[in-house]
Scaffold this motif. Sequence first.
Motif, PDB file in Angstrom:
ATOM      1  N   GLU A 165       8.978 -35.343  24.342  1.00 22.48           N
ATOM      2  CA  GLU A 165       9.234 -36.614  23.665  1.00 22.48           C
ATOM      3  C   GLU A 165       8.005 -37.112  22.914  1.00 22.48           C
ATOM      4  O   GLU A 165       8.118 -37.616  21.793  1.00 22.48           O
ATOM      5  N   ILE A 166       6.842 -36.977  23.514  1.00 23.23           N
ATOM      6  CA  ILE A 166       5.600 -37.398  22.848  1.00 23.23           C
ATOM      7  C   ILE A 166       5.359 -36.555  21.596  1.00 23.23           C
ATOM      8  O   ILE A 166       5.016 -37.089  20.531  1.00 23.23           O
ATOM      9  N   ALA A 167       5.535 -35.243  21.722  1.00 17.46           N
ATOM     10  CA  ALA A 167       5.342 -34.358  20.566  1.00 17.46           C
ATOM     11  C   ALA A 167       6.320 -34.720  19.446  1.00 17.46           C
ATOM     12  O   ALA A 167       5.928 -34.799  18.277  1.00 17.46           O
ATOM     13  N   GLU A 168       7.571 -34.961  19.807  1.00 16.96           N
ATOM     14  CA  GLU A 168       8.572 -35.350  18.810  1.00 16.96           C
ATOM     15  C   GLU A 168       8.160 -36.630  18.081  1.00 16.96           C
ATOM     16  O   GLU A 168       8.217 -36.699  16.852  1.00 16.96           O
ATOM     17  N   LEU A 169       7.771 -37.646  18.847  1.00 17.98           N
ATOM     18  CA  LEU A 169       7.385 -38.922  18.243  1.00 17.98           C
ATOM     19  C   LEU A 169       6.196 -38.761  17.300  1.00 17.98           C
ATOM     20  O   LEU A 169       6.190 -39.320  16.196  1.00 17.98           O
ATOM     21  N   MET A 170       5.198 -38.017  17.724  1.00 23.05           N
ATOM     22  CA  MET A 170       4.013 -37.833  16.881  1.00 23.05           C
ATOM     23  C   MET A 170       4.360 -37.083  15.600  1.00 23.05           C
ATOM     24  O   MET A 170       3.939 -37.482  14.508  1.00 23.05           O
ATOM     25  N   ILE A 171       5.115 -36.012  15.731  1.00 23.17           N
ATOM     26  CA  ILE A 171       5.465 -35.212  14.557  1.00 23.17           C
ATOM     27  C   ILE A 171       6.347 -36.015  13.606  1.00 23.17           C
ATOM     28  O   ILE A 171       6.181 -35.955  12.387  1.00 23.17           O
ATOM     29  N   GLN A 172       7.287 -36.774  14.164  1.00 24.09           N
ATOM     30  CA  GLN A 172       8.139 -37.620  13.326  1.00 24.09           C
ATOM     31  C   GLN A 172       7.332 -38.727  12.649  1.00 24.09           C
ATOM     32  O   GLN A 172       7.594 -39.066  11.491  1.00 24.09           O
ATOM     33  N   ASP A 173       6.338 -39.274  13.343  1.00 24.72           N
ATOM     34  CA  ASP A 173       5.465 -40.289  12.741  1.00 24.72           C
ATOM     35  C   ASP A 173       4.714 -39.732  11.531  1.00 24.72           C
ATOM     36  O   ASP A 173       4.365 -40.478  10.619  1.00 24.72           O
ATOM     37  N   TRP A 174       4.452 -38.434  11.534  1.00 28.13           N
ATOM     38  CA  TRP A 174       3.768 -37.799  10.406  1.00 28.13           C
ATOM     39  C   TRP A 174       4.739 -37.473   9.276  1.00 28.13           C
ATOM     40  O   TRP A 174       4.354 -36.890   8.270  1.00 28.13           O
ATOM     41  N   GLY A 175       6.020 -37.834   9.459  1.00 29.87           N
ATOM     42  CA  GLY A 175       7.007 -37.666   8.403  1.00 29.87           C
ATOM     43  C   GLY A 175       7.844 -36.409   8.476  1.00 29.87           C
ATOM     44  O   GLY A 175       8.625 -36.137   7.566  1.00 29.87           O
ATOM     45  N   HIS A 176       7.699 -35.642   9.529  1.00 28.11           N
ATOM     46  CA  HIS A 176       8.453 -34.399   9.655  1.00 28.11           C
ATOM     47  C   HIS A 176       9.724 -34.609  10.477  1.00 28.11           C
ATOM     48  O   HIS A 176       9.816 -35.530  11.282  1.00 28.11           O
ATOM     49  N   GLN A 177      10.680 -33.717  10.281  1.00 30.13           N
ATOM     50  CA  GLN A 177      11.912 -33.728  11.060  1.00 30.13           C
ATOM     51  C   GLN A 177      11.725 -32.776  12.234  1.00 30.13           C
ATOM     52  O   GLN A 177      11.058 -31.736  12.105  1.00 30.13           O
ATOM     53  N   THR A 178      12.292 -33.117  13.403  1.00 27.13           N
ATOM     54  CA  THR A 178      12.136 -32.256  14.576  1.00 27.13           C
ATOM     55  C   THR A 178      13.489 -31.855  15.145  1.00 27.13           C
ATOM     56  O   THR A 178      14.473 -32.580  15.043  1.00 27.13           O
ATOM     57  N   LEU A 179      13.494 -30.685  15.753  1.00 29.04           N
ATOM     58  CA  LEU A 179      14.578 -30.199  16.592  1.00 29.04           C
ATOM     59  C   LEU A 179      13.921 -29.828  17.909  1.00 29.04           C
ATOM     60  O   LEU A 179      12.752 -29.418  17.923  1.00 29.04           O
ATOM     61  N   SER A 180      14.656 -29.933  19.012  1.00 30.74           N
ATOM     62  CA  SER A 180      14.050 -29.652  20.313  1.00 30.74           C
ATOM     63  C   SER A 180      14.856 -28.643  21.112  1.00 30.74           C
ATOM     64  O   SER A 180      16.090 -28.629  21.053  1.00 30.74           O
ATOM     65  N   ALA A 181      14.120 -27.843  21.873  1.00 26.68           N
ATOM     66  CA  ALA A 181      14.708 -26.900  22.813  1.00 26.68           C
ATOM     67  C   ALA A 181      13.858 -26.932  24.078  1.00 26.68           C
ATOM     68  O   ALA A 181      12.635 -27.048  24.007  1.00 26.68           O
ATOM     69  N   SER A 182      14.513 -26.838  25.230  1.00 32.46           N
ATOM     70  CA  SER A 182      13.777 -26.908  26.490  1.00 32.46           C
ATOM     71  C   SER A 182      13.530 -25.538  27.118  1.00 32.46           C
ATOM     72  O   SER A 182      12.847 -25.449  28.132  1.00 32.46           O
ATOM     73  N   ASP A 183      14.072 -24.476  26.510  1.00 31.95           N
ATOM     74  CA  ASP A 183      13.833 -23.131  27.036  1.00 31.95           C
ATOM     75  C   ASP A 183      14.046 -22.090  25.937  1.00 31.95           C
ATOM     76  O   ASP A 183      14.448 -22.422  24.824  1.00 31.95           O
ATOM     77  N   VAL A 184      13.796 -20.830  26.268  1.00 28.12           N
ATOM     78  CA  VAL A 184      13.884 -19.752  25.288  1.00 28.12           C
ATOM     79  C   VAL A 184      15.309 -19.614  24.755  1.00 28.12           C
ATOM     80  O   VAL A 184      15.517 -19.482  23.547  1.00 28.12           O
ATOM     81  N   ASP A 185      16.290 -19.649  25.635  1.00 26.83           N
ATOM     82  CA  ASP A 185      17.678 -19.467  25.198  1.00 26.83           C
ATOM     83  C   ASP A 185      18.115 -20.536  24.210  1.00 26.83           C
ATOM     84  O   ASP A 185      18.746 -20.242  23.190  1.00 26.83           O
ATOM     85  N   GLU A 186      17.781 -21.769  24.510  1.00 25.25           N
ATOM     86  CA  GLU A 186      18.127 -22.875  23.616  1.00 25.25           C
ATOM     87  C   GLU A 186      17.410 -22.728  22.270  1.00 25.25           C
ATOM     88  O   GLU A 186      17.991 -22.964  21.213  1.00 25.25           O
ATOM     89  N   ALA A 187      16.153 -22.323  22.317  1.00 24.22           N
ATOM     90  CA  ALA A 187      15.389 -22.118  21.079  1.00 24.22           C
ATOM     91  C   ALA A 187      16.000 -20.997  20.246  1.00 24.22           C
ATOM     92  O   ALA A 187      16.133 -21.129  19.024  1.00 24.22           O
ATOM     93  N   LEU A 188      16.403 -19.915  20.900  1.00 26.04           N
ATOM     94  CA  LEU A 188      16.980 -18.793  20.164  1.00 26.04           C
ATOM     95  C   LEU A 188      18.308 -19.162  19.507  1.00 26.04           C
ATOM     96  O   LEU A 188      18.613 -18.662  18.416  1.00 26.04           O
ATOM     97  N   LEU A 189      19.081 -20.016  20.150  1.00 20.65           N
ATOM     98  CA  LEU A 189      20.325 -20.481  19.511  1.00 20.65           C
ATOM     99  C   LEU A 189      20.016 -21.171  18.183  1.00 20.65           C
ATOM    100  O   LEU A 189      20.689 -20.944  17.177  1.00 20.65           O
ATOM    101  N   LEU A 190      18.998 -22.012  18.189  1.00 20.22           N
ATOM    102  CA  LEU A 190      18.615 -22.713  16.963  1.00 20.22           C
ATOM    103  C   LEU A 190      18.011 -21.759  15.936  1.00 20.22           C
ATOM    104  O   LEU A 190      18.279 -21.860  14.740  1.00 20.22           O
ATOM    105  N   LEU A 191      17.203 -20.815  16.413  1.00 19.21           N
ATOM    106  CA  LEU A 191      16.571 -19.859  15.508  1.00 19.21           C
ATOM    107  C   LEU A 191      17.585 -18.913  14.872  1.00 19.21           C
ATOM    108  O   LEU A 191      17.394 -18.458  13.751  1.00 19.21           O
ATOM    109  N   ARG A 192      18.658 -18.624  15.573  1.00 17.80           N
ATOM    110  CA  ARG A 192      19.712 -17.743  15.035  1.00 17.80           C
ATOM    111  C   ARG A 192      20.709 -18.492  14.158  1.00 17.80           C
ATOM    112  O   ARG A 192      21.527 -17.873  13.495  1.00 17.80           O
ATOM    113  N   SER A 193      20.634 -19.794  14.151  1.00 12.09           N
ATOM    114  CA  SER A 193      21.555 -20.607  13.357  1.00 12.09           C
ATOM    115  C   SER A 193      21.093 -20.616  11.894  1.00 12.09           C
ATOM    116  O   SER A 193      19.967 -20.228  11.592  1.00 12.09           O
TER     117      SER A 193
END
Length: 84
Positions: free
Chosen positions: A15-43
């Motif tokens: 949550e802290i990383a998301e807030l900081m990155i969003q404050d810098w003007g970037h959009q974020t997506l989050s994953a809590s593990d490898v499987d969740e990240a791979l779903l997003l990376l394969r999308s």
Amino acid sequence: MAVILIVEDDVFISEIAELMIQDWGHQTLSASDVDEALLLLRSPLHLDALFTDIYLKTEVLGGCEVAIQAIALRPELRVLYTTG
């Protein structure tokens, strides 16, 4: 600005990383593990960078494993390794 995938299994740090990155003007997506990240990376979602914790509790290679697979799927992806 950039679209950044955050892979972090600690909810507070994520949550802290998301807030900081969003404050810098970037959009974020989050994953809590490898499987969740791979779903997003394969999308078909556009991603500019991967922000990953080196030590994910449930994975032997943690963020390194995410990065290896991410770069195989998206060779142009930039990777930032982090640790808390």
